[in-house]
Design a protein around this motif. Structure first.
Motif, short mmCIF file in Angstrom:
data_model
loop_
_atom_site.label_atom_id
_atom_site.label_comp_id
_atom_site.label_asym_id
_atom_site.label_seq_id
_atom_site.Cartn_x
_atom_site.Cartn_y
_atom_site.Cartn_z
N GLY A 1 0.81 -1.22 0.00
CA GLY A 1 0.00 0.00 0.00
C GLY A 1 0.84 1.26 0.00
N THR A 2 1.91 1.27 0.81
CA THR A 2 2.78 2.44 0.90
C THR A 2 3.50 2.69 -0.42
N PHE A 3 4.08 1.64 -1.01
CA PHE A 3 4.83 1.80 -2.25
C PHE A 3 3.94 2.32 -3.38
N LEU A 4 2.79 1.70 -3.57
CA LEU A 4 1.90 2.09 -4.66
C LEU A 4 1.41 3.52 -4.51
N THR A 5 1.13 3.92 -3.26
CA THR A 5 0.65 5.28 -3.02
C THR A 5 1.73 6.31 -3.32
N ARG A 6 2.96 6.06 -2.84
CA ARG A 6 4.05 7.00 -3.08
C ARG A 6 4.45 7.04 -4.55
N LYS A 7 4.41 5.90 -5.21
CA LYS A 7 4.87 5.84 -6.60
C LYS A 7 3.87 6.45 -7.57
N PHE A 8 2.57 6.19 -7.39
CA PHE A 8 1.60 6.53 -8.42
C PHE A 8 0.61 7.64 -8.04
N ILE A 9 0.44 7.91 -6.74
CA ILE A 9 -0.63 8.85 -6.35
C ILE A 9 -0.09 10.19 -5.86
N VAL A 10 0.84 10.15 -4.89
CA VAL A 10 1.26 11.37 -4.21
C VAL A 10 1.77 12.44 -5.17
N HIS A 11 2.63 12.05 -6.09
CA HIS A 11 3.26 13.04 -6.97
C HIS A 11 2.36 13.50 -8.11
N SER A 12 1.19 12.91 -8.21
CA SER A 12 0.23 13.37 -9.22
C SER A 12 -0.78 14.36 -8.64
N ILE A 13 -0.69 14.61 -7.34
CA ILE A 13 -1.59 15.58 -6.70
C ILE A 13 -1.17 17.00 -7.10
N PRO A 14 -2.04 17.82 -7.64
CA PRO A 14 -1.66 19.19 -8.05
C PRO A 14 -1.32 20.07 -6.85
N GLU A 15 -0.53 21.11 -7.10
CA GLU A 15 -0.10 22.01 -6.03
C GLU A 15 -1.29 22.71 -5.38
N ILE A 16 -2.26 23.13 -6.19
CA ILE A 16 -3.47 23.77 -5.67
C ILE A 16 -4.67 22.93 -6.08
N ASN B 1 7.85 -0.50 5.70
CA ASN B 1 6.92 0.50 5.15
C ASN B 1 7.66 1.71 4.60
N SER B 2 8.56 2.23 5.43
CA SER B 2 9.25 3.47 5.09
C SER B 2 10.13 3.29 3.87
N TYR B 3 10.87 2.20 3.83
CA TYR B 3 11.77 1.98 2.70
C TYR B 3 10.99 1.76 1.41
N SER B 4 9.86 1.08 1.49
CA SER B 4 9.06 0.86 0.28
C SER B 4 8.53 2.18 -0.26
N GLY B 5 8.08 3.06 0.65
CA GLY B 5 7.61 4.38 0.23
C GLY B 5 8.74 5.24 -0.32
#
Length: 261
Positions: A82-97, A193-197
């Motif tokens: 869950g951590t890896f997939l979220t950090r890899k594909f979701i977090v960085h696609s969130i717009p600044e505003i 968890n942390s390393y996977s993220g």
């Protein structure tokens, strides 16, 4: 402020060593407010700092038989995914505003730090109230533990935390593990968890190793000290302290990000 930040970095490990979680509760505010790191970058850096520090703290706990490997596997594997997939594909696609109004703007920073703080406050309540535990691995329900691991992994990936402030309440409440065993088990799960993220973040950003490595080294020093201190303190006291500390930091971030202070 940076000197204060380096001194406070020792406390990241100290809290992890004493409570088996909470490293990100300090590391993210330290990086954001003392080192002035962007919230998304701070989340990534926190994963490395907390992951490395937790690994150093988990090894002696394992040697002292304070780790439930069955629970660590059932909870940890889906949590890592869950951590890896979220950090890899979701977090960085969130717009600044995310939302822009005439007098209001919901930014990515506000979303991440606000969600982080709310999760801290909610997690703290269960630890402060507490419940009777049974220290029995036979109570573990594999399906439910797998689901909880995946869910908490996704949440901790989103906010960039190792997840100890969520993992420990889950372990104590769902499995009945005695608090000190939940602490040792949590450290293994937090490290994975942390390393996977963090690996997921490596695909998306450049890391400032000159900042990361000194903070991590100081945090490792703190966890070695904190691990020794746990032998002198009752588990119930540690659980309550963990809850109140998490509540205080959650409220601090909410107040700070709301602009009241």
């Amino acid at each position: 402020m940076e000197i204060l930040g380096y001194i406070a970095s020792i406390c990241i490990g100290l809290i992890l060593g004493l409570l088996g979680g909470g490293g990100s509760i300090l590391s993210i505010p330290i990086l954001v407010y003392l080192f002035h790191v962007d919230a998304i970058e701070a989340a990534a850096y926190s994963l490395f700092i907390v992951g490395t520090t937790s690994l150093f703290g988990a090894i002696p706990k394992y040697r002292e038989h304070l780790v439930s490997m069955r629970t660590a596997a059932l909870f940890g594997i889906p949590s890592v995914v869950g951590t890896f997939l979220t950090r890899k594909f979701i977090v960085h696609s969130i717009p600044e505003i995310l939302v822009q109004g005439e007098h209001f703007a919901l930014t990515r920073r506000s979303l991440v730090l606000g969600l982080f703080a709310i999760l801290m406050v909610l997690a703290s309540i269960s630890m402060i109230r507490g419940r009777k535990t049974e220290s029995d691995d036979d109570r573990v329900r594999p399906g439910w533990l797998l689901f909880q691991g995946l869910s908490i992994g996704a949440l901790t990936g989103l906010v960039g935390a190792g997840g100890g402030f969520l993992i420990i309440p889950a372990l104590v409440m769902l499995t009945g593990l005695e608090f000190k065993i939940a602490v040792g088990t949590s450290l293994f799960i937090i490290a994975a968890n942390s390393y996977s993220g963090f690996i997921g973040d490596l695909f998306n950003m450049k890391m400032n190793w000159q900042l990361l490595l000194p903070i991590t080294a100081l945090a490792i020093l703190g966890i070695l000290v904190g691990g020794r201190l746990t032998r002198l303190i009752d588990g119930t006291v540690l659980r309550k302290a963990f809850g109140w500390f998490t509540l205080a930091m959650g409220c601090f971030i909410l107040i700070r990000e709301s602009g009241i202070w």
